[in-house]
Write a protein that holds these residues in place. Sequence first.
Motif, mmCIF file in Angstrom:
data_model
loop_
_atom_site.group_PDB
_atom_site.id
_atom_site.type_symbol
_atom_site.label_atom_id
_atom_site.label_comp_id
_atom_site.label_asym_id
_atom_site.label_seq_id
_atom_site.Cartn_x
_atom_site.Cartn_y
_atom_site.Cartn_z
ATOM 1 N N LEU A 96 0.846 -1.204 0.525
ATOM 2 C CA LEU A 96 -0.090 0.155 -0.333
ATOM 3 C C LEU A 96 0.864 1.203 0.106
ATOM 4 C CD1 LEU A 96 -3.020 -1.083 2.608
ATOM 5 C CD2 LEU A 96 -2.725 -1.102 0.298
ATOM 6 N N ALA A 97 0.496 1.998 -0.811
ATOM 7 C CA ALA A 97 0.783 3.430 -0.961
ATOM 8 C C ALA A 97 0.082 4.615 -1.263
ATOM 9 C CB ALA A 97 1.828 3.075 -1.880
ATOM 10 N N ARG A 98 0.741 5.972 -1.074
ATOM 11 C CA ARG A 98 0.020 7.298 -1.367
ATOM 12 C C ARG A 98 0.125 8.522 -1.553
ATOM 13 N NH1 ARG A 98 -3.977 8.203 4.403
ATOM 14 N NH2 ARG A 98 -4.991 9.472 2.857
ATOM 15 N N PRO A 99 0.005 9.147 -2.176
ATOM 16 C CA PRO A 99 0.967 10.392 -2.909
ATOM 17 C C PRO A 99 1.540 10.947 -1.834
ATOM 18 C CG PRO A 99 -1.279 10.000 -3.736
ATOM 19 C CD PRO A 99 -1.350 9.175 -2.490
ATOM 20 N N ALA A 100 2.941 10.993 -1.248
ATOM 21 C CA ALA A 100 3.111 12.068 -0.099
ATOM 22 C C ALA A 100 2.449 12.922 0.498
ATOM 23 C CB ALA A 100 4.668 12.083 -0.147
ATOM 24 N N ASP A 107 5.861 16.674 -3.751
ATOM 25 C CA ASP A 107 4.877 16.158 -4.342
ATOM 26 C C ASP A 107 4.745 14.979 -5.176
ATOM 27 O OD1 ASP A 107 2.887 18.022 -3.226
ATOM 28 O OD2 ASP A 107 4.055 19.820 -4.694
ATOM 29 N N ASN A 108 6.639 14.581 -5.041
ATOM 30 C CA ASN A 108 6.853 13.468 -6.316
ATOM 31 C C ASN A 108 7.784 12.543 -5.763
ATOM 32 O OD1 ASN A 108 8.667 14.576 -5.419
ATOM 33 N ND2 ASN A 108 9.970 14.778 -6.707
ATOM 34 N N ALA A 109 6.676 12.301 -4.808
ATOM 35 C CA ALA A 109 6.922 10.897 -3.901
ATOM 36 C C ALA A 109 5.459 9.988 -3.156
ATOM 37 C CB ALA A 109 7.859 11.748 -2.834
ATOM 38 N N LEU A 110 5.841 8.685 -2.809
ATOM 39 C CA LEU A 110 5.423 7.566 -3.070
ATOM 40 C C LEU A 110 5.256 7.810 -1.215
ATOM 41 C CD1 LEU A 110 4.695 5.190 -6.123
ATOM 42 C CD2 LEU A 110 2.861 6.608 -4.986
ATOM 43 N N ALA A 111 4.463 7.825 -0.671
ATOM 44 C CA ALA A 111 4.665 7.179 0.682
ATOM 45 C C ALA A 111 4.344 5.774 1.045
ATOM 46 C CB ALA A 111 3.497 8.199 2.087
ATOM 47 N N ALA A 310 7.541 5.307 4.758
ATOM 48 C CA ALA A 310 9.048 5.304 3.899
ATOM 49 C C ALA A 310 8.738 5.601 2.317
ATOM 50 C CB ALA A 310 9.220 3.462 3.607
ATOM 51 N N LEU A 311 9.529 6.835 2.274
ATOM 52 C CA LEU A 311 9.379 7.666 0.869
ATOM 53 C C LEU A 311 10.016 7.224 -0.491
ATOM 54 C CD1 LEU A 311 9.186 11.349 2.031
ATOM 55 C CD2 LEU A 311 6.386 9.433 2.280
ATOM 56 N N THR A 312 9.418 6.786 -1.717
ATOM 57 C CA THR A 312 10.302 6.765 -3.321
ATOM 58 C C THR A 312 9.649 7.983 -4.026
ATOM 59 O OG1 THR A 312 8.459 5.184 -3.357
ATOM 60 C CG2 THR A 312 10.140 4.487 -2.272
ATOM 61 N N PRO A 313 10.814 7.912 -4.531
ATOM 62 C CA PRO A 313 10.374 8.850 -5.799
ATOM 63 C C PRO A 313 8.985 8.712 -6.937
ATOM 64 C CG PRO A 313 12.126 8.761 -5.602
ATOM 65 C CD PRO A 313 12.156 8.263 -4.749
ATOM 66 N N THR A 314 8.086 9.190 -7.163
ATOM 67 C CA THR A 314 7.016 8.936 -8.134
ATOM 68 C C THR A 314 7.719 8.234 -9.400
ATOM 69 O OG1 THR A 314 5.316 10.439 -6.045
ATOM 70 C CG2 THR A 314 4.638 9.062 -8.463
#
Length: 324
Positions: A96-100, A107-111, A310-314
């Motif tokens: 599961l992830a959502r826009p950070a 704005d350009n990452a997934l949480a 944890a965050l990753t670039p979108t």
Amino acid sequence: MKTLTPSSIATGLVAGVTAALLSLSANTQSSLAIVLYAASALPILIAGLGWGNASAFIAVVAGGLTASALVSSHFAALIVLITLIPAGWLSNLANLARPASELGGPDNALAWYPLSNILAHLAVMVTLGMIAVGAIVGYNSDMASKLVDIVIETLKAQEPLYNPDAAAIAQLKSIFSLALPLVQGALWVFLLFAAYYVATFIVRASGKGLRPREDMPSTLRMHRNAIFPFLAGLVLAFTGGVPAIIGALACGTFGAGFVLAGFASLHFRTRGKPWRVVALWFAYVSVLLFTIPIFAILLLGLMDTRRTIALTPTTPAEKKHQNI
């Protein structure tokens, strides 16, 4: 979430059959039984983490049907409740992830779904699964008493002079009826989390993983609200009867989560220290040999609750990922 493809279907089917066969082999290898039962979660986790929720769902269904066909529907229900469903749910949460930006991040990452929440969900799933299994097999204080009687008779056969008095036996039965669900619940949380950890490593190594690698010492904590079911279980354990058994089980499952968090916190706090290796070695050995020091680790976990995301670039592909 990855779409359903022939590859994900085939992976789910193979994973389910493999999980059922691992559970079946646990019945014939008594010394490794609990390890093999826990290992049966590994194929489900790999299918879910690498090929998506649909593959995990197929694996759970295939595992249950295979176990039912090879053994019985009763056996299938047991492994589905305590192993396959928790494994499938863990893989779902991990994906599961959502826009950070929805959480105040860039704005350009997934949480990604917090590891602390995943660990709390694991404790809940194991608790509910074992309550269901206990209801199926009819576990109660009387069953625990019979198990103690069997152990005592075995000891008497080996040592004829062994003859404990009635009061000692009654006390042993009272303790055992609560200790058994507590230890089983805790051990199952430890083993399933170990399976999750191994599965994430395998999936990342294969290049199939969605979730980024996390720094366990800094992110592995229990959710702060998990202390409430732990304390509720502690209170219930003193009430007697079935509620006491359920309370002991909750103490074991949620306590195990806090112990895992405590060890992770210990790893984090000793980073960069020259005595780190000695301290960690002493902590693990003392817990394995004497058990009592585990309460210090439990206290450390209770004192250090954290919700790290944890965050990753979108990327364009990740924008279509399932939201929390």
